[in-house]
Design a protein around this motif. Structure first.
Motif, PDB file in Angstrom:
ATOM      1  N   ALA A 129      -8.742  -8.311   6.143  1.00  0.00           N
ATOM      2  CA  ALA A 129      -8.007  -9.218   7.032  1.00  0.00           C
ATOM      3  C   ALA A 129      -6.597  -9.439   6.492  1.00  0.00           C
ATOM      4  N   GLY A 130      -5.610  -9.194   7.320  1.00  0.00           N
ATOM      5  CA  GLY A 130      -4.226  -9.422   6.925  1.00  0.00           C
ATOM      6  C   GLY A 130      -3.594  -8.307   6.134  1.00  0.00           C
ATOM      7  N   ALA A 131      -4.340  -7.230   5.857  1.00  0.00           N
ATOM      8  CA  ALA A 131      -3.811  -6.127   5.057  1.00  0.00           C
ATOM      9  C   ALA A 131      -3.085  -5.110   5.923  1.00  0.00           C
ATOM     10  N   VAL A 132      -2.313  -4.259   5.276  1.00  0.00           N
ATOM     11  CA  VAL A 132      -1.770  -3.059   5.909  1.00  0.00           C
ATOM     12  C   VAL A 132      -2.718  -1.930   5.551  1.00  0.00           C
ATOM     13  N   VAL A 133      -3.425  -1.404   6.526  1.00  0.00           N
ATOM     14  CA  VAL A 133      -4.389  -0.325   6.297  1.00  0.00           C
ATOM     15  C   VAL A 133      -3.692   1.003   6.529  1.00  0.00           C
ATOM     16  N   ALA A 134      -3.646   1.857   5.504  1.00  0.00           N
ATOM     17  CA  ALA A 134      -2.940   3.133   5.582  1.00  0.00           C
ATOM     18  C   ALA A 134      -3.948   4.276   5.527  1.00  0.00           C
ATOM     19  N   ILE A 135      -4.180   4.911   6.667  1.00  0.00           N
ATOM     20  CA  ILE A 135      -5.178   5.963   6.784  1.00  0.00           C
ATOM     21  C   ILE A 135      -4.475   7.287   7.057  1.00  0.00           C
ATOM     22  N   GLY A 136      -4.585   8.215   6.119  1.00  0.00           N
ATOM     23  CA  GLY A 136      -3.925   9.505   6.256  1.00  0.00           C
ATOM     24  C   GLY A 136      -4.863  10.682   6.202  1.00  0.00           C
ATOM     25  N   ASN A 137      -6.168  10.403   6.111  1.00  0.00           N
ATOM     26  CA  ASN A 137      -7.099  11.508   5.948  1.00  0.00           C
ATOM     27  C   ASN A 137      -8.343  11.388   6.812  1.00  0.00           C
ATOM     28  N   ALA A 138      -8.984  10.220   6.771  1.00  0.00           N
ATOM     29  CA  ALA A 138     -10.334  10.089   7.308  1.00  0.00           C
ATOM     30  C   ALA A 138     -10.386   9.339   8.635  1.00  0.00           C
ATOM     31  N   PRO A 139     -10.672  10.038   9.737  1.00  0.00           N
ATOM     32  CA  PRO A 139     -10.864   9.317  11.001  1.00  0.00           C
ATOM     33  C   PRO A 139     -12.037   8.347  10.933  1.00  0.00           C
TER      34      PRO A 139
END
Length: 216
Positions: A129-139
């Protein structure tokens, strides 16, 4: 190549701006920082056409980072690529839980990817909650994050840029339909850790008031 690192970087971004302008693609701030850094990281001008963001998403990410909210990475490559120097100066912690023993055990037990299990772990730790989620690999990590959004656990921003052939385009299409959480994504199969890193670092630069072309 007798140019200094700073001169090389400046020239690289000048070339990016020139080639975008030649294609009739000019981006206003703060989107220009994001697009230019993605192209700088990939040398792929397609990203100028396939990168999408929800209204106010860039500003939401910048605001969260200025408040010292964490960055959650889906893989270690993303975590390693985020500028430790800027993140530390901003009081931003960068996490990736895929190698935690508890996460690995849960992934095996439930037959899910470690990246998806890592999202569950982050949520259990109160970090989603409240984070910046950075997804570059896993759908699968993107889909798991959206599951938590459905449950009322909302990140400040989802950077959804997984790469690949299975579930990748579909997961990003689901993200673009959301109006309850800010997002930045790349359409279709293209994406990857360098793209997620470029977006995260662009947001960190904006949050810290650093210039787009300054050498890390």
């Amino acid at each position: 190549m007798s140019l200094t690192p700073a001169a090389i970087t400046e020239r690289s971004f000048a070339i990016i701006r020139e080639e975008l302008a030649a294609q009739g693609l000019v981006f206003a701030p703060p989107a220009d920082v994001v697009i230019h850094r993605i192209i700088h990281a990939t040398a792929d001008f397609d990203f100028a056409r396939i990168t999408r963001w929800s209204e106010g998403a860039i500003e939401a990410g910048v605001h969260a980072l200025r408040r010292g909210r964490p960055i959650l990475a889906d893989v270690q490559m993303v975590r390693a690529g985020v500028s430790a120097e800027i993140a530390t100066a901003m009081g931003v912690s960068v996490y990736c839980f895929v190698n935690e023993a508890q996460v690995c055990a849960q992934a095996r037990r439930e037959n899910i990817t470690r990246s998806a299990a890592a999202i569950r772990y982050a949520a259990a730790q109160g970090l989603l909650a409240g984070a910046v989620v950075a997804i570059g690999n896993a759908p699968t990590a993107l889909l798991e994050t959206l599951t938590f959004v459905d449950r009322g656990v909302r990140p400040a921003l989802i950077i959804g840029a997984p790469v690949g052939f299975v579930g990748t385009a579909e997961s990003k299409a689901l993200l673009t339909r959301r109006t309850d959480v800010p997002w930045i994504t790349t359409e279709g199969r293209k994406g990857g850790s360098p793209v997620a890193v470029a977006i995260a670092n662009a947001l960190l630069r904006l949050a810290a008031g650093r210039t787009a072309t300054e050498v890390l």
